[in-house]
Design a protein around this motif. Sequence first.
Motif, mmCIF file in Angstrom:
data_model
loop_
_atom_site.group_PDB
_atom_site.id
_atom_site.type_symbol
_atom_site.label_atom_id
_atom_site.label_comp_id
_atom_site.label_asym_id
_atom_site.label_seq_id
_atom_site.Cartn_x
_atom_site.Cartn_y
_atom_site.Cartn_z
ATOM 1 N N LEU A 14 12.322 -2.620 70.448
ATOM 2 C CA LEU A 14 11.962 -1.820 69.284
ATOM 3 C C LEU A 14 12.406 -2.488 67.986
ATOM 4 C CD1 LEU A 14 10.813 0.837 68.116
ATOM 5 C CD2 LEU A 14 13.124 1.776 68.341
ATOM 6 N N HIS A 15 13.694 -2.866 67.913
ATOM 7 C CA HIS A 15 14.241 -3.416 66.668
ATOM 8 C C HIS A 15 13.988 -4.913 66.484
ATOM 9 C CE1 HIS A 15 16.480 0.396 66.977
ATOM 10 N NE2 HIS A 15 16.314 0.383 65.673
ATOM 11 N N ASP A 16 13.847 -5.641 67.579
ATOM 12 C CA ASP A 16 13.666 -7.090 67.469
ATOM 13 C C ASP A 16 12.203 -7.516 67.412
ATOM 14 O OD1 ASP A 16 16.407 -7.279 67.608
ATOM 15 O OD2 ASP A 16 16.440 -7.788 69.734
ATOM 16 N N PHE A 17 11.304 -6.670 67.883
ATOM 17 C CA PHE A 17 9.886 -7.037 67.934
ATOM 18 C C PHE A 17 8.990 -6.034 67.207
ATOM 19 C CE2 PHE A 17 5.750 -6.710 70.114
ATOM 20 C CZ PHE A 17 5.259 -7.990 69.882
ATOM 21 N N PHE A 59 0.504 9.276 75.128
ATOM 22 C CA PHE A 59 0.917 9.198 73.725
ATOM 23 C C PHE A 59 1.722 10.427 73.363
ATOM 24 C CE2 PHE A 59 0.288 10.610 69.387
ATOM 25 C CZ PHE A 59 0.755 9.528 68.688
ATOM 26 N N SER A 60 2.754 10.227 72.572
ATOM 27 C CA SER A 60 3.452 11.351 71.956
ATOM 28 C C SER A 60 3.897 10.933 70.561
ATOM 29 C CB SER A 60 4.664 11.783 72.786
ATOM 30 O OG SER A 60 5.703 10.863 72.660
ATOM 31 N N SER A 61 3.940 11.888 69.671
ATOM 32 C CA SER A 61 4.353 11.584 68.299
ATOM 33 C C SER A 61 5.794 11.097 68.258
ATOM 34 C CB SER A 61 4.169 12.804 67.406
ATOM 35 O OG SER A 61 4.885 13.906 67.923
ATOM 36 N N SER A 62 6.604 11.476 69.245
ATOM 37 C CA SER A 62 7.994 11.005 69.264
ATOM 38 C C SER A 62 8.071 9.493 69.452
ATOM 39 C CB SER A 62 8.798 11.722 70.350
ATOM 40 O OG SER A 62 8.248 11.476 71.621
ATOM 41 N N SER A 63 7.076 8.903 70.124
ATOM 42 C CA SER A 63 7.074 7.449 70.272
ATOM 43 C C SER A 63 6.859 6.767 68.927
ATOM 44 C CB SER A 63 6.012 7.001 71.278
ATOM 45 O OG SER A 63 4.721 7.294 70.806
ATOM 46 N N LEU A 64 6.121 7.393 68.032
ATOM 47 C CA LEU A 64 5.955 6.844 66.686
ATOM 48 C C LEU A 64 7.174 7.116 65.822
ATOM 49 C CD1 LEU A 64 2.239 7.665 65.854
ATOM 50 C CD2 LEU A 64 3.223 5.489 66.553
ATOM 51 N N ALA A 65 7.838 8.232 66.076
ATOM 52 C CA ALA A 65 9.014 8.584 65.275
ATOM 53 C C ALA A 65 10.110 7.537 65.408
ATOM 54 C CB ALA A 65 9.534 9.956 65.680
ATOM 55 N N VAL A 66 10.294 6.987 66.608
ATOM 56 C CA VAL A 66 11.349 5.990 66.785
ATOM 57 C C VAL A 66 11.012 4.686 66.070
ATOM 58 C CG1 VAL A 66 12.187 6.951 68.954
ATOM 59 C CG2 VAL A 66 10.468 5.164 69.012
ATOM 60 N N ALA A 67 9.744 4.463 65.778
ATOM 61 C CA ALA A 67 9.324 3.250 65.071
ATOM 62 C C ALA A 67 9.015 3.528 63.606
ATOM 63 C CB ALA A 67 8.102 2.650 65.755
ATOM 64 N N SER A 68 9.521 4.622 63.079
ATOM 65 C CA SER A 68 9.150 5.053 61.731
ATOM 66 C C SER A 68 9.490 4.042 60.643
ATOM 67 C CB SER A 68 9.782 6.407 61.408
ATOM 68 O OG SER A 68 11.192 6.316 61.436
ATOM 69 N N PHE A 69 10.547 3.262 60.811
ATOM 70 C CA PHE A 69 10.875 2.257 59.796
ATOM 71 C C PHE A 69 9.767 1.209 59.713
ATOM 72 C CE2 PHE A 69 15.147 3.855 60.801
ATOM 73 C CZ PHE A 69 15.527 4.248 59.525
ATOM 74 N N GLY A 70 9.230 0.818 60.843
ATOM 75 C CA GLY A 70 8.122 -0.129 60.844
ATOM 76 C C GLY A 70 6.861 0.473 60.277
#
Length: 78
Positions: free
Chosen positions: A21-24, A42-53
């Motif tokens: 997540l953080h390195d790629f 798909f779940s919106s929570s999967s996008l939430a963890v990548a919100s900085f990107g």
Amino acid sequence: MGSFEELDIKIDYDSDEDDILHDFFIPLLENSKKYKRLAGFFSSSSLAVASFGIKGLLRNEGTMQLVCGHQLSLKDKE
């Protein structure tokens, strides 16, 4: 927005050894203008963890296109 050549991206990643997540994922999204994803689940929570990107993608006036399985939660549909 930087270029992908400036990122320290490896040829392959191992989820047992790497923080994918953080390195790629996040660094690529931060520097992208397009994000296309095909997912059976798909779940919106999967996008939430990548919100900085995703924040970087939006800053770059980027677009996101998702094709996902038909079983979405009510929350994700909203």
